[in-house]
Design a protein around this motif. Structure first.
Motif, mmCIF file in Angstrom:
data_model
loop_
_atom_site.group_PDB
_atom_site.id
_atom_site.type_symbol
_atom_site.label_atom_id
_atom_site.label_comp_id
_atom_site.label_asym_id
_atom_site.label_seq_id
_atom_site.Cartn_x
_atom_site.Cartn_y
_atom_site.Cartn_z
ATOM 1 N N GLY A 1 0.808 -1.207 0.000
ATOM 2 C CA GLY A 1 0.000 0.000 0.000
ATOM 3 C C GLY A 1 0.843 1.259 0.000
ATOM 4 O O GLY A 1 1.895 1.348 -0.633
ATOM 5 N N GLY A 2 0.373 2.265 0.756
ATOM 6 C CA GLY A 2 1.039 3.559 0.765
ATOM 7 C C GLY A 2 2.432 3.540 1.338
ATOM 8 O O GLY A 2 3.204 4.492 1.170
ATOM 9 N N GLY B 1 0.150 1.691 5.046
ATOM 10 C CA GLY B 1 -0.505 1.042 3.921
ATOM 11 C C GLY B 1 -1.783 0.332 4.314
ATOM 12 O O GLY B 1 -1.943 -0.111 5.460
ATOM 13 N N GLY B 2 -2.684 0.233 3.359
ATOM 14 C CA GLY B 2 -3.928 -0.500 3.571
ATOM 15 C C GLY B 2 -4.802 0.140 4.622
ATOM 16 O O GLY B 2 -4.870 1.363 4.758
ATOM 17 N N TRP B 3 -5.471 -0.687 5.396
ATOM 18 C CA TRP B 3 -6.345 -0.228 6.483
ATOM 19 C C TRP B 3 -5.543 -0.308 7.775
ATOM 20 O O TRP B 3 -5.803 -1.171 8.622
ATOM 21 C CB TRP B 3 -7.596 -1.083 6.556
ATOM 22 C CG TRP B 3 -8.492 -0.938 5.359
ATOM 23 C CD1 TRP B 3 -8.345 -0.060 4.324
ATOM 24 C CD2 TRP B 3 -9.668 -1.690 5.071
ATOM 25 N NE1 TRP B 3 -9.348 -0.218 3.412
ATOM 26 C CE2 TRP B 3 -10.185 -1.214 3.842
ATOM 27 C CE3 TRP B 3 -10.334 -2.720 5.722
ATOM 28 C CZ2 TRP B 3 -11.337 -1.735 3.257
ATOM 29 C CZ3 TRP B 3 -11.490 -3.238 5.136
ATOM 30 C CH2 TRP B 3 -11.986 -2.744 3.927
ATOM 31 N N LEU B 4 -4.529 0.572 7.887
ATOM 32 C CA LEU B 4 -3.566 0.502 8.992
ATOM 33 C C LEU B 4 -2.909 -0.869 9.015
ATOM 34 O O LEU B 4 -2.556 -1.397 10.068
ATOM 35 C CB LEU B 4 -4.245 0.808 10.328
ATOM 36 C CG LEU B 4 -4.872 2.208 10.437
ATOM 37 C CD1 LEU B 4 -5.753 2.299 11.684
ATOM 38 C CD2 LEU B 4 -3.794 3.288 10.467
ATOM 39 N N SER B 5 -2.708 -1.432 7.817
ATOM 40 C CA SER B 5 -2.274 -2.818 7.662
ATOM 41 C C SER B 5 -0.769 -2.996 7.619
ATOM 42 O O SER B 5 -0.260 -4.084 7.917
ATOM 43 C CB SER B 5 -2.849 -3.390 6.355
ATOM 44 O OG SER B 5 -4.237 -3.205 6.275
ATOM 45 N N ALA B 6 -0.042 -1.969 7.194
ATOM 46 C CA ALA B 6 1.394 -2.089 6.978
ATOM 47 C C ALA B 6 2.062 -0.761 7.297
ATOM 48 O O ALA B 6 1.436 0.299 7.227
ATOM 49 C CB ALA B 6 1.683 -2.487 5.532
#
Length: 391
Positions: free
Chosen positions: A90-91, A376-381
């Motif tokens: 992700g971001g 990244g993601g939904w506070l995923s990474a």
């Protein structure tokens, strides 16, 4: 790679270029890739013939990529790398690419790496679902209910505010400060000042997050050039040294997030500080991913700049302002300047500019280090970089 094995101080970011585009209807993301890569190489005084490493992530619809996206973009631009990386978290991916590039250069797999990103996040003409809509695994418990990126972050915000008594007015200060920084940046998407009242009276999108708690949606792109410190001496402008790096992942869907009041930046930050031999108190300026105002609060705490539940007061008391303990997002950040999908690239570019004394927004007086954190993601990474000035 073990923390003690990260090759701290062996590579530098010697070229950086952010597209001035914010609204680019009819412009394909690959064209933006070509523009920003040319700009970053020109900044470094290098050419495509010097490039033997390439990294990008382009799997979201508005990035126009799919499987083998790194191959497609390299072919379009004319890069023939001996090392390639398409890690997608992700971001945070552009920061991960920097860490991977440093390791590859140290291993002798390549010498000059271009990392690029581009997206038509605002103008992409085709229908596109939210990025995280897999209907298998944990997604089966969320997709039927219409879960979206903003509602996921709103869940975290709700839990965090309940647990620590943080008020929405305190989070609003993040957006107000971002806009104040952006007012000096000629390329920022929004530059007119806003107040806490403006944030609080903007439309509610997903409780408790209002419109001005959310990042802008732009078209844009950026690229950086990473090479060995030895090779950096022969480049046009040189650039900061990569001192620390860490990355971490935690979950795909919000129903699997163990603790909604913190993020895996706790782990990526700890690794970055350890590999750089530094502590949070050594950092005087940072570029923190600001997809939403809550992202900043959670990240400040996860990285150890403030204690758990203390971010709201820290922000409200001016801690993130240019004269505060930790100025952040000096170009205006994703909340006001530029966010086309993976804000991590623009955060790295602003860190490079800040350490060179070239910020288009608020320039801090001679910072020695700049921390960058991507989410990244939904506070995923999360991925964390610590860069050191060569000035």
């Amino acid at each position: 790679m073990p923390i003690e094995k990260f090759p701290s101080g062996t590579s530098s970011i010697v070229g950086a270029f952010e597209s001035p585009r914010r609204k680019a209807p009819g412009i394909h993301p690959y064209q933006i890739h070509a523009e920003v890569i040319a700009g970053a190489l020109d900044d470094a005084g290098l050419t495509l013939d010097d490039v033997d490493g390439f990294a990008t992530a382009a799997t979201f619809p508005a990035e126009a990529g799919w499987q083998l996206s790194a191959v497609e973009i390299a072919e379009y631009v004319g890069i023939k790398p001996s090392w390639v990386c398409s890690t997608d978290i992700g971001g945070a991916a552009p920061l991960s690419h920097v860490g991977n590039a440093v390791a590859a250069i140290q291993a002798g797999l390549c010498e000059v790496v271009v990392i690029s990103y581009a997206s038509s996040g605002r103008s992409w003409p085709l229908p596109a679902t939210d990025f995280n809509t897999g209907q298998t695994g944990p997604g089966q418990f969320e997709v039927p209910y219409g879960m979206s990126t903003i509602s996921a972050y709103a869940l975290a915000a709700t839990r965090y505010m309940h647990a620590y008594g943080v008020r929405p007015e305190q989070l609003a200060q993040v957006a107000v400060q971002a806009r104040a920084n952006a007012s000096l940046n000629p390329h920022a998407m929004y530059r007119d000042p806003i107040t806490v009242d403006d944030v609080m009276s903007s439309a509610m999108i997903s409780t408790p997050l209002r419109k001005l708690d959310c990042c802008v949606v732009s078209d844009s792109g950026g690229a950086i050039v990473v090479t060995s410190r030895q090779r950096a001496q022969d480049t046009r402008n040189g650039g900061p040294t990569v001192l620390g790096f860490g990355e971490a992942i935690s979950h795909g869907q919000m129903n699997q997030m163990a603790d909604l009041t913190t993020t895996c930046a706790e782990h990526s930050g700890r690794r970055a500080f350890a590999s750089a031999g530094l502590r949070p108190e050594d950092i005087r300026v940072a570029q923190l991913y600001d997809s939403f105002t809550i992202t900043v609060a959670l990240t400040l705490e996860a990285l150890g700049f403030v204690g758990r539940g203390e971010a709201g007061a820290f922000i409200a008391e001016g801690g993130i302002s240019p004269t505060g303990r930790l100025p952040i997002n000096t170009d205006g950040g994703g909340l006001s300047s530029n966010h086309s999908g993976r804000r991590g690239m623009y955060a790295v570019i602003e860190a490079v500019r800040q350490l060179r004394g070239e910020s288009p927004g608020v320039q801090i007086d001679a910072p020695e280090f700049c921390l960058v954190n991507g989410t990244g993601g939904w506070l995923s990474a999360a991925a964390t970089l610590i860069l050191g000035s060569n000035r």
